[in-house]
Enzyme design. Structure first.
Site, PDB file in Angstrom:
ATOM      1  N   LYS A 287       6.144  -4.731  13.329  1.00  0.00           N
ATOM      2  CA  LYS A 287       6.551  -4.575  11.913  1.00  0.00           C
ATOM      3  C   LYS A 287       5.698  -3.397  11.566  1.00  0.00           C
ATOM      4  O   LYS A 287       4.028  -3.215  12.224  1.00  0.00           O
ATOM      5  CB  LYS A 287       7.153  -5.115  10.914  1.00  0.00           C
ATOM      6  CG  LYS A 287       5.828  -5.470  10.158  1.00  0.00           C
ATOM      7  CD  LYS A 287       6.405  -6.855   9.376  1.00  0.00           C
ATOM      8  CE  LYS A 287       5.361  -7.608   8.885  1.00  0.00           C
ATOM      9  NZ  LYS A 287       6.050  -8.340   7.795  1.00  0.00           N
TER      10      LYS A 287
ATOM     11  N   ARG B  28       9.406 -14.316  -3.010  1.00  0.00           N
ATOM     12  CA  ARG B  28       9.792 -13.075  -2.505  1.00  0.00           C
ATOM     13  C   ARG B  28      11.032 -12.437  -1.565  1.00  0.00           C
ATOM     14  O   ARG B  28      12.165 -12.117  -2.653  1.00  0.00           O
ATOM     15  CB  ARG B  28       8.203 -12.456  -1.457  1.00  0.00           C
ATOM     16  CG  ARG B  28       7.757 -11.481  -0.783  1.00  0.00           C
ATOM     17  CD  ARG B  28       7.511 -11.107   0.481  1.00  0.00           C
ATOM     18  NE  ARG B  28       7.015 -11.697   1.263  1.00  0.00           N
ATOM     19  CZ  ARG B  28       6.170 -12.008   2.509  1.00  0.00           C
ATOM     20  NH1 ARG B  28       4.974 -11.456   1.983  1.00  0.00           N
ATOM     21  NH2 ARG B  28       6.861 -13.050   3.728  1.00  0.00           N
TER      22      ARG B  28
ATOM     23  N   TYR C 237     -19.775  15.367  -0.967  1.00  0.00           N
ATOM     24  CA  TYR C 237     -19.284  15.422  -2.734  1.00  0.00           C
ATOM     25  C   TYR C 237     -20.254  14.567  -3.195  1.00  0.00           C
ATOM     26  O   TYR C 237     -20.656  13.382  -3.297  1.00  0.00           O
ATOM     27  CB  TYR C 237     -18.033  14.572  -2.589  1.00  0.00           C
ATOM     28  CG  TYR C 237     -16.642  15.702  -1.715  1.00  0.00           C
ATOM     29  CD1 TYR C 237     -16.116  16.846  -2.714  1.00  0.00           C
ATOM     30  CD2 TYR C 237     -16.412  15.680  -1.100  1.00  0.00           C
ATOM     31  CE1 TYR C 237     -15.775  17.904  -2.619  1.00  0.00           C
ATOM     32  CE2 TYR C 237     -15.190  16.213  -0.675  1.00  0.00           C
ATOM     33  CZ  TYR C 237     -14.753  17.533  -1.383  1.00  0.00           C
ATOM     34  OH  TYR C 237     -13.902  18.650  -0.130  1.00  0.00           O
TER      35      TYR C 237
ATOM     36  N   MET D 112     -11.602  13.462   2.985  1.00  0.00           N
ATOM     37  CA  MET D 112     -10.478  13.948   3.613  1.00  0.00           C
ATOM     38  C   MET D 112      -9.971  13.621   4.656  1.00  0.00           C
ATOM     39  O   MET D 112      -9.443  12.828   5.224  1.00  0.00           O
ATOM     40  CB  MET D 112      -9.166  14.158   2.492  1.00  0.00           C
ATOM     41  CG  MET D 112      -7.910  14.509   2.576  1.00  0.00           C
ATOM     42  SD  MET D 112      -6.583  15.443   1.827  1.00  0.00           S
ATOM     43  CE  MET D 112      -7.073  15.071  -0.023  1.00  0.00           C
TER      44      MET D 112
END
Length: 395
Positions: free
Chosen positions: A34, A141, A288, A341
């Site tokens: 998964k 759950r 930054y 980023m």
């Protein structure tokens, strides 16, 4: 291509066989693929795991199940050799017909889910739908509660010809805790649930529980218990393993490093290339907010990956705090300044001959997902699942 993941097929198959041997006996090991095989690429990993002997694969939803089926077909895995595919995170009404049409096996715990599946099978003119019923033994759950809720569900299934209970399962909340009282309680509740299934004469083929830590933590005793529970209903036992397939496992609280965990090998190597080089002078600030001030003349390399690609921002480095690193020419290159980023800067001052286009290991030998997780205050699961390269391939 700014970054790519290479998956070691040899290591992946080796990890699977290690876990299968640790489970021992006739207990099957379901290989969880998964979340795109925990970021490794399900299309790459699923065929490798099937060829290593996996009888079952676990996916999140119907879309993942369809993609894995297609990957096995493209890889040339013969239909007769294809594993069962367990859809592990439930379904909605609109998913039911696709589940039936593709022959996937859904995890269910609500009467409504089974009604949708039975209706879909009738519309398609197909026989009973095999399902695995999840028992909620303490996760709160997904799963049917032990007691009246389970008894009512079992009574309904007995009268419904469109559903066949192929498996009964649960999930442990604290499998990574040695001697967990919660696990003991969950076992007891699961045994009670199996008794209800047996009394209803629902002949499940599979009984399964656990995750990677279930095998790693007192594996022999866990599996022996599971085998005993399965025998009650004449079923075969199975354990589910995910992150360990890919070379990682949570530490077992209260114990040292287990033998299984020591032998696992990370499967993923995430690579990028140097796209820029510059000489920085003492006093220059990097990235930054200028959180890193260059203390002396340094050579800096620019990498085209950042937090949008899966390099956690917590790996940033200031003068007061060391951060993460990448491997350049086989040596550690510390991150300097803030991870951006899509860009990260590393110090290559002490590494000879670094040039534009050089390969860089972002994750792999020398810099593991556990290294990243420790710095980011998280777990290896989150690191590998968050990797978003341009391309993945088996090697």
């Amino acid at each position: 291509m700014k970054s790519w993941v290479e998956v070691s097929e040899r290591r992946l198959a080796g990890n699977y066989r290690l876990l299968r041997d640790a489970a021992g006996g006739d207990t099957a090991v379901l290989a969880v693929v998964k979340a795109n095989a925990y970021g490794h690429g399900a299309a790459v990993c699923a065929p490798v795991l099937v060829r290593a002997g996996a009888e079952w694969l676990g996916v999140t939803d119907v879309a993942e199940g369809a993609a894995v089926q297609k990957a096995l077909e493209v890889a040339g895995v013969a239909r007769r050799e294809r594993p069962g595919i367990l859809v592990m995170s439930g379904l909605l009404r609109e998913d039911a017909e696709e589940v039936v049409r593709l022959g996937l096996t859904p995890v269910v715990w609500l009467r409504e889910q089974m009604e949708w599946l039975a209706e879909a099978a009738k519309r398609l003119g197909m026989g009973p739908v095999g399902v695995h019923v999840e028992i909620d033994t303490g996760m709160a759950r997904q799963g049917v509660a032990v007691g009246v809720e389970l008894e009512e569900l079992v009574a309904w299934v007995r009268g419904e010809s469109g559903i066949r209970v192929d498996g009964v399962m649960t999930h442990f909340a604290s499998s990574e805790v040695a001697g967990s009282a919660q696990t003991v309680l969950q076992r007891r509740r699961f045994e009670e649930a199996i008794g209800v299934v047996q009394a209803a004469d629902l002949r499940a083929s599979w009984v399964h529980a656990g995750n990677s830590s279930t095998i790693d933590n007192e594996g022999v005793r866990n599996v022996a218990w599971l085998q005993g529970v399965a025998e009650i209903v004449g079923a075969r036992s199975m354990v589910r393993t995910g992150i360990a397939l890919y070379g990682y496992c949570l530490p077992i609280e209260g114990e040292g490093l287990s033998e299984v965990r020591q032998k696992l090998q990370p499967v993923m190597t995430w690579k990028t290339r140097v796209i820029g080089l510059r000489e920085a002078e003492a006093g220059d600030t990097v990235g930054y907010n200028g959180i890193y001030c260059v203390p002396r003349a340094m050579r800096l390399a620019l990498l085209p990956v950042g937090y949008a690609d899966g390099v956690r921002r917590e790996l940033s480095a200031s003068n007061a705090r060391a951060g993460g690193w990448a491997m350049v020419r086989g040596e550690k290159a510390p991150i300097v300044g803030r991870v951006s980023m899509n860009l990260t800067i590393v110090d290559v001052s002490g590494i000879e001959g670094v040039a534009l286009g050089d390969e860089v290991v972002v994750l792999g030998d020398g810099v593991t997902a556990e290294d990243h997780a420790r710095l980011a205050g998280t777990i290896a699961y989150e690191i590998v699942c968050g990797v978003r390269p341009a391309h993945r391939s088996g090697v």
